[in-house]
Structure formats: structure tokens, C-alpha cells
Design an enzyme around this catalytic site. Structure first.
Site, short mmCIF file in Angstrom:
data_model
loop_
_atom_site.label_atom_id
_atom_site.label_comp_id
_atom_site.label_asym_id
_atom_site.label_seq_id
_atom_site.Cartn_x
_atom_site.Cartn_y
_atom_site.Cartn_z
N SER A 9 2.88 -7.57 1.11
CA SER A 9 1.94 -6.46 1.30
C SER A 9 0.51 -6.96 1.16
CB SER A 9 2.20 -5.37 0.25
OG SER A 9 1.16 -4.42 0.32
N HIS A 34 3.30 -6.43 5.63
CA HIS A 34 3.28 -4.99 5.36
C HIS A 34 1.84 -4.55 5.18
CE1 HIS A 34 5.19 -1.28 3.82
NE2 HIS A 34 4.22 -1.25 2.92
N ASP A 36 -0.52 -1.36 4.21
CA ASP A 36 -0.55 -0.06 3.54
C ASP A 36 -1.80 0.70 3.94
OD1 ASP A 36 1.80 0.04 1.85
OD2 ASP A 36 0.93 -1.72 0.86
N MET A 38 -3.96 4.12 3.66
CA MET A 38 -4.12 5.26 2.75
C MET A 38 -5.32 6.10 3.15
SD MET A 38 -3.53 3.29 -0.84
CE MET A 38 -2.18 2.13 -1.05
N HIS A 68 2.60 1.01 7.20
CA HIS A 68 3.06 2.11 6.33
C HIS A 68 1.92 3.12 6.21
CE1 HIS A 68 4.34 3.23 1.91
NE2 HIS A 68 4.48 4.24 2.75
N MET A 70 0.39 6.11 4.75
CA MET A 70 0.39 7.08 3.65
C MET A 70 -0.73 8.08 3.95
SD MET A 70 1.04 4.38 0.60
CE MET A 70 0.63 2.98 1.61
N MET A 139 10.54 4.59 -1.31
CA MET A 139 9.46 4.18 -2.23
C MET A 139 10.02 4.03 -3.64
SD MET A 139 6.70 3.66 -0.52
CE MET A 139 5.77 3.24 -1.99
N ASP A 177 9.76 -0.54 -1.57
CA ASP A 177 8.32 -0.82 -1.65
C ASP A 177 7.79 -0.30 -2.98
OD1 ASP A 177 5.60 -1.14 -1.17
OD2 ASP A 177 5.52 0.26 0.51
#
Ligand code: DX5
Ligand code: ZN
Length: 218
Positions: A9, A34, A36, A38, A68, A70, A139, A177
Site C-alpha cells: 500500500s 495498492h 488508497d 480517501m 481502493h 474510500m 477490511m 487490508d
């Protein structure tokens, strides 16, 4: 069982040197990264945007971008992340959006589809969508921040998704994750997980090559 895949990540890397971090992952023979994303709303933090993926691609990264989202409104950003270089786009089950239409939009851009669920969300929430996705992301921490402790109350969910996968002969990956290291990764593997996001444990490993080799043998 599917072969284990390690997805480092990028969130846990030095954000002033994201390109070098991605290159260091690739240099170890790892093929996934990965990312992330947000929005400060679905989770109480901010991270990267599509331009980060695009810049990594411009700098030559050929890694599989496991993206991913979010986000409270992920459907608004599918096209931007796909154009920026995402290979998979994972959205969360919790936002009240049209998930099926969003999966179709993700596929229309040639990306694979993932569906994530938070620790507080019953696993049954993803069950109606299992035939429509390539990956379920369980998660193992409340999303928003790297470096949190793994929650072992998420293990039964992994087992449940794995049993649905077997019963229905589905070809999907089960990803975990949050707080994943060799010990918690092995626990998740024993319940059926095959795809392991590792932020802190990977980027802080004294010997990343040895760490990756151990994950490959999980
Ligand atoms: C959590 C993110 C994770 C995070 C994991 O909000 O979805 O991908 O980077 O970090 P570690 O491995 O440090 O728990
Ligand atoms: Zn993540």
C-alpha cells in the site's frame, strides 16, 4: 486455493517520493500496488487523487494498480481513475449508491471490479453482489489510516465469503487490508484470503525482499 498476492500500500510510503516507492516495489518482482483513495467524508482522512496514478504511469510504472476508493460518491470518480491508469477499481458497499451501475461503469473502462466492506458492516451486505465482482475486500481495520492494529473479529467474514465462493464456484479473489503482516496474513490465509494489502509492514520491513518472499509462500 489461489496463489497469494502481496499488494503493498503506497499510503505507507514517503509521499515526497511516491515514484521511487512504486519503482522499489516493481524491482522486487511484485506486480501489484495498492492505492488508497480517501475523500475526507467516507473516511476522516485525505490521500491521493487520479493525478497521482497518472503521474506514476507517466514515470513508467507498469504495476497492477489496485485502486481502493474510500469515497462516499465513488461513481463520480470512476472515469477519472480509469483514465489515470487504475487496473482494478474497488468501491465500498456502504454508500447508498447504485452499485450495479457503478460496476458496469468500471467494466466499461476495461477495469476489474472490487467490492469492499468495513469491519462494522455485516458480511451479508456483499452477498447479493458476489457474482458481479472480481474481488471482495474484507477490511481488517476501520479504513482511514495506515498503521492500525488488525481486528480478528473480521476473520469469520473472510471464511463466510470463502464458503460462498466455493458453494457458487465463483472465481473471485478475497483481499484483506489493514494491519496485515506475516502473522495476521497467515491467519487470514487460513480462512481463505488470497490477496494481502500491506502498508506499514512492507514499507518498514528491514528486508523487503525477504518479507515478500515469505508472503509468496503463505
Ligand atoms: C486503510 C487503508 C489501507 C492501509 C493499510 O484505510 O485502506 O490500505 O494503507 O495500512 P497498514 O498495512 O499500515 O495497516
Ligand atoms: Zn486500502
Amino acid at each position: 486455493m489461489k496463489e497469494p498476492i502481496l499488494a503493498p500500500s503506497l499510503l505507507a510510503s514517503d509521499h515526497a517520493a511516491l515514484g521511487e516507492a512504486a519503482a522499489a516495489v516493481a524491482a522486487l518482482g511484485i506486480s501489484w500496488l495498492h492505492l488508497d483513495i480517501m475523500d475526507g467524508h467516507f473516511v476522516p482522512n485525505l490521500s491521493f487523487g487520479p493525478e497521482t496514478l497518472a503521474a506514476l504511469r507517466r514515470h513508467g510504472s507498469k504495476l497492477f494498480f489496485d485502486t481502493h476508493l474510500m469515497l462516499s460518491e465513488p461513481h463520480r470518480y470512476v472515469a477519472a481513475f480509469a483514465k489515470a491508469g487504475a487496473d482494478r477499481i474497488t468501491i465500498h458497499v456502504e454508500p447508498q449508491i447504485n452499485h450495479v451501475a457503478t460496476f458496469a461503469a468500471i467494466r466499461s473502462h476495461g477495469c476489474k471490479v472490487g467490492l469492499a466492506l468495513n469491519p462494522g458492516t455485516p458480511v451479508e451486505a456483499v452477498e447479493p453482489f458476489l457474482a458481479e465482482v472480481d474481488l471482495v475486500l474484507v477490511m481488517t481495520v476501520q479504513p482511514g489510516f495506515g498503521g492500525q492494529a488488525f481486528r480478528d473479529d473480521t476473520l469469520p467474514k473472510i471464511a463466510r465469503v470463502d464458503s460462498w465462493r466455493r458453494e457458487r464456484r465463483l472465481d473471485l479473489r478475497i483481499e484483506v487490508d489493514g494491519g496485515i503482516d506475516l502473522a495476521t496474513g497467515a491467519l487470514c490465509r487460513s480462512k481463505g484470503a488470497d490477496t494481502f494489502v500491506a502498508g506499514t509492514s512492507f514499507f518498514r520491513a528491514p528486508d523487503r525482499a525477504a518479507f515478500a518472499a515469505k508472503f509468496a509462500a503463505l
